[in-house]
Enzyme design. Structure first.
Site: not given
Length: 446
Positions: A199, A207, A291, A338
């Site tokens: 790509e 993002h 998911r 996170r």
């Protein structure tokens, strides 16, 4: 809808158990020998040993999972995220057993799980994709030729993989030559396929992903966007919703693209359309995650909906609490951090025993954690300890609340990336909301 097997571990297993308890559904957990002391094992109504610590002998052991499902007479299997959550063979075998797979169909998963197939499907549907090249069995000479046409730098990616493991940036032909064979081998080892594609690398890209949901009646809704551009080694570290510094027209374009992409494959259940957005706010389809996402809590916080509950209801063909897109509204601002057991400078994992774990409590604070004090963070699995989610009325208030909350977090026994989160929160780049996928490295001075 009486009993569900959770084919996962740690934090996401606990998350699913929480919703199942609310819905009066019994849960069956599985655990490896390394995880038998973790909280989710105790919280489930039943827990079964699945095997030794290595994932290939435990959480990826499809035969053993189906054997436990049969022994426990479950109605459905929830795969969580990671592990077998996007494995079409697993979903198919669950369906063949007459059980319900809580997610999309195996056919849709197979089509969208292969990134080359997904790109072709999206192009046929008129969804913009990042310029690139794909072939079933790419040779190095072929890669050289096509990369030259696309223009360096390029991203070399594994068709069957995701995250930082499955991709590498190639600045020139020498780099492509250096990384080509290792990427094939890594892809075969991690994802069972060495198929690659190329790509165009989009500099200073954001993002941004859109949470979509296909209900049992065949309708597709979006639940707004999440900005996931704060990344290390192409893996997300901080996610927020809504995305800052994004105009209304750009958001509308994103939502339209996401729903269009999901409708093109007849998508049902929770999914995410991941996009790269250039400096001119042009969105390009990157991939579809079939998911629940790690970062789904920020969407839950700004919409007020329980996405795991939606997943279960949809899997059992029950109606959702919304009838149209207009019934889904976003309010306030939410950021997820996170927290990993890792060296904040090198990003190397830091396994060990959690001697002390303390998080603040109160309005606007949510902690999705998979461990408790004296548990061991082992080297066998992803080293994420917890997801620390802060929500407030505005982004500025959310950032200020996060700064104050982090001062009250204590984790002893392992190294963590908490200092990195504090560094990001104090940076001008994050504050102004105009950050991109390379910003974290800039903040770290690399």
């Amino acid at each position: 809808m009486k009993k569900i097997l959770i084919a996962n571990r740690g934090e996401i297993a606990l998350r699913i158990i929480k919703t199942c308890k609310k819905m009066n559904i019994k849960t069956v957990a599985v655990y490896s020998e390394a995880d038998q002391e973790l909280p989710y094992v105790k919280e489930a109504d039943a827990a079964k040993l699945i095997g030794p610590p290595p994932v290939a002998q435990s959480y990826l052991h499809i035969d053993r999972l189906l054997e436990i499902a049969s022994e426990e007479s479950v109605d459905a299997i929830h795969p969580g995220y990671g592990l077998l959550s996007e494995n079409a063979e697993f979903a198919e075998r669950v369906e063949e057993k007459g059980l319900i797979f809580i997610g999309p169909s195996s056919s849709v998963m197979r089509k969208m799980g292969d990134k080359i197939e997904a790109r072709k499907t999206m192009m046929e549907a008129g969804v913009p994709v990042v310029p690139g090249y794909e072939s079933e069995d790419m040779t190095l000479e072929e890669a050289f030729r096509e990369a030259q046409k696309i223009g360096y730098p390029v991203m070399l990616k594994a068709s069957s993989g995701g995250g930082g493991v499955g991709m590498v940036l190639c600045e020139d032909e020498q780099a492509l030559n250096q990384h080509f064979e290792p990427t094939i081998k890594r892809s075969q080892a991690y994802f069972g396929s060495g198929k690659l594609f190329i790509e165009k690398y989009i500099p200073n890209a954001r993002h941004i992903e859109v949470q979509i949901f296909g209900n049992a009646q065949g309708e597709v809704f979006h639940l707004f966007e999440r900005n996931c551009s704060i990344q290390r080694r192409n893996q997300k570290v901080i996610e927020e919703s809504p995305s800052p510094s994004l105009t209304g027209p750009a958001k509308d374009k994103l939502y339209h693209l996401a729903v269009q992409a999901a409708e093109a494959v007849g998508y049902k259940n929770a999914g995410t359309i991941e996009c790269i957005m250039d400096i001119d706010e042009n969105p390009y389809f990157l991939e579809m995650n079939t998911r629940l996402q790690v970062e789904h809590p920020v969407t839950e916080e700004v919409t007020g909906f329980d996405l795991v509950e939606w997943q279960i209801k949809t899997a059992f063909n029950e109606a959702l609490p919304v009838k149209s897109q207009e019934d889904i509204q976003s309010s306030g601002h939410s950021i997820e951090f996170r927290i990993y057991a890792e060296d904040p400078k090198t990003f190397y994992p830091s396994p060990g025993t959690l001697k002390e774990v303390k998080f603040p409590e109160g309005d606007g604070i949510r902690v999705d954690i998979g461990y408790e004090e004296q548990n061991k963070v082992t080297p066998y699995y992803d080293p994420m300890i917890a997801k620390f989610i802060v929500t407030a009325d505005s982004r500025q208030s959310c950032i200020q609340a996060a700064r104050q909350a982090f001062d009250k977090v204590t984790i002893e026994g392992v190294k963590t990336n908490i200092s990195l989160h504090k560094l990001v929160l104090d940076s001008a780049e994050f504050m102004d909301g105009k950050y991109h996928t390379q910003t974290l490295m800039k903040i770290k001075g690399e």
